[in-house]
Design an enzyme around this catalytic site. Structure first.
Site, PDB file in Angstrom:
ATOM      1  N   SER A 237       0.826  -1.207   0.000  1.00  0.00           N
ATOM      2  CA  SER A 237       0.000   0.000   0.000  1.00  0.00           C
ATOM      3  C   SER A 237       0.865   1.264   0.000  1.00  0.00           C
ATOM      4  O   SER A 237       0.359   2.349  -0.279  1.00  0.00           O
ATOM      5  CB  SER A 237      -0.875  -0.003   1.247  1.00  0.00           C
ATOM      6  OG  SER A 237      -0.060  -0.033   2.400  1.00  0.00           O
TER       7      SER A 237
ATOM      8  N   GLU B 175       4.451   6.333   7.339  1.00  0.00           N
ATOM      9  CA  GLU B 175       4.321   7.059   6.062  1.00  0.00           C
ATOM     10  C   GLU B 175       4.708   8.535   6.256  1.00  0.00           C
ATOM     11  O   GLU B 175       5.126   9.207   5.328  1.00  0.00           O
ATOM     12  CB  GLU B 175       2.892   6.945   5.510  1.00  0.00           C
ATOM     13  CG  GLU B 175       2.496   5.543   5.045  1.00  0.00           C
ATOM     14  CD  GLU B 175       3.116   5.123   3.694  1.00  0.00           C
ATOM     15  OE1 GLU B 175       3.389   5.993   2.862  1.00  0.00           O
ATOM     16  OE2 GLU B 175       3.339   3.904   3.526  1.00  0.00           O
TER      17      GLU B 175
HETATM   18  N1  DGL Z   1       2.210  -2.635   4.862  1.00  0.00           N
HETATM   19  C1  DGL Z   1       0.954  -3.249   4.805  1.00  0.00           C
HETATM   20  C2  DGL Z   1       0.859  -4.494   5.618  1.00  0.00           C
HETATM   21  O1  DGL Z   1       1.830  -5.206   5.666  1.00  0.00           O
HETATM   22  C3  DGL Z   1      -0.269  -2.392   4.767  1.00  0.00           C
HETATM   23  C4  DGL Z   1      -0.438  -1.363   5.781  1.00  0.00           C
HETATM   24  C5  DGL Z   1      -1.652  -0.531   5.474  1.00  0.00           C
HETATM   25  O2  DGL Z   1      -1.750  -0.015   4.367  1.00  0.00           O
HETATM   26  O3  DGL Z   1      -2.526  -0.417   6.348  1.00  0.00           O
HETATM   27  O4  DGL Z   1      -0.164  -4.842   6.156  1.00  0.00           O
END
Ligand code: DGL
Length: 274
Positions: free
Chosen positions: A12, A153
């Site tokens: 994401s 982020e």
């Molecule tokens: N980095 C992602 C994960 O491993 C997604 C985090 C997100 O977008 O909430 O779950």
């Protein structure tokens, strides 16, 4: 001559770069095409249908770029969408939850495992399912930590606010005697030092932090080797980075995470890939 097609990796946002980094370390000859869905991050609070739809578009995009394999470098998409994606696409797809569960089951000594992840990952119960499949005697305790992803982020990697948030989340494991804690979101290894300190404060010494990326890259290596798909190249490849929004912000963060120099990040109209 080996297979020069690239490896597709997506998340994401910047979290999947922790997996890309591990792939670069274990498979330095493989060229990566990375996609970060920065316009639609976070995935963790979204429904299974939505995350599946996003994953479908991204895999269509990666396939259009000629990738030989897709690495879902996102626990949320791995937990909610990978089964459907494997049915729909005719390309090998590697997830991060299976490898993470495997590492945790091997690492625990007292049989008590903690998993932190997004709401979607924890609610899916996929880590519990995988770990119980490996060993039904293990105890798994999950805790959703939804504020971690926006903090990462934002680049607040070692910050007093992030520290306080971590204290509140991780205190939940008090009394559960966990000796292994899975960083069940690919953003969390970026908070590794902070999480290690807070775990020490609230749970004491002796808790192993598990980053599923290590085993994920090993699975990728095994898959490429077994299918004669390794690049075999000795040259350092040029990786490509795509996002759905805020390319410049992503590029700056990527450069603080990756060992290579990210010179350019390109925008993609991801919704047009179906
Ligand atoms: N980095 C992602 C994960 O491993 C997604 C985090 C997100 O977008 O909430 O779950």
């Amino acid at each position: 001559m080996g297979c020069q097609l690239p490896v597709g990796v997506f998340d994401s946002g910047v979290g999947g770069l922790t997996v890309a980094k591990e792939i670069m370390s274990q498979l330095p000859g493989e060229r990566i095409i990375y996609f970060g869905d920065t316009a639609r991050v976070p995935y963790g609070s979204k429904s299974k249908e939505t995350v599946t739809e996003y994953s479908r578009q991204i895999i269509h995009f990666l396939v259009s770029q000629g990738v030989k394999v897709v690495v879902v470098a996102c626990n949320t998409a791995s937990a909610l969408a990978v089964d459907t994606m494997r049915e729909e696409f005719n390309i090998p797809i590697i997830d991060v939850v299976g490898p993470g569960a495997h590492t945790a089951a091997q690492a625990t000594k007292n049989g008590s495992i903690g998993v932190i992840g997004t709401e979607g990952t924890i609610r899916s119960g996929m880590y519990n399912k995988y770990i119980y499949n490996l060993n039904p005697d293990l105890n798994v305790y999950g805790k959703a930590c939804p504020l971690f992803v926006p903090l990462v982020e934002e680049g607040w990697i070692y910050d007093t606010v992030t520290h306080e948030v971590a204290r509140r989340y991780l205190s939940d494991f008090q009394g559960k005697n966990v000796d292994s804690l899975v960083l069940g979101c690919t953003h969390y290894p970026l908070l590794r030092n902070l999480i290690r300190d807070v775990v020490q404060e609230v749970l004491g010494a002796g808790v192993t932090l598990i980053n599923p990326a290590v085993e994920t890259a090993r699975c990728l290596k095994q898959l490429l080797t077994g299918n004669d798909l390794l690049s075999g190249s000795e040259d350092v490849p040029e990786h490509t980075f795509y996002v759905s929004d805020s390319a410049e912000k992503f590029r700056a963060l990527a450069n603080s995470i990756l060992p290579c120099n990210v010179i350019e990040t390109k925008d993609v109209a991801i919704k047009t890939f179906e």
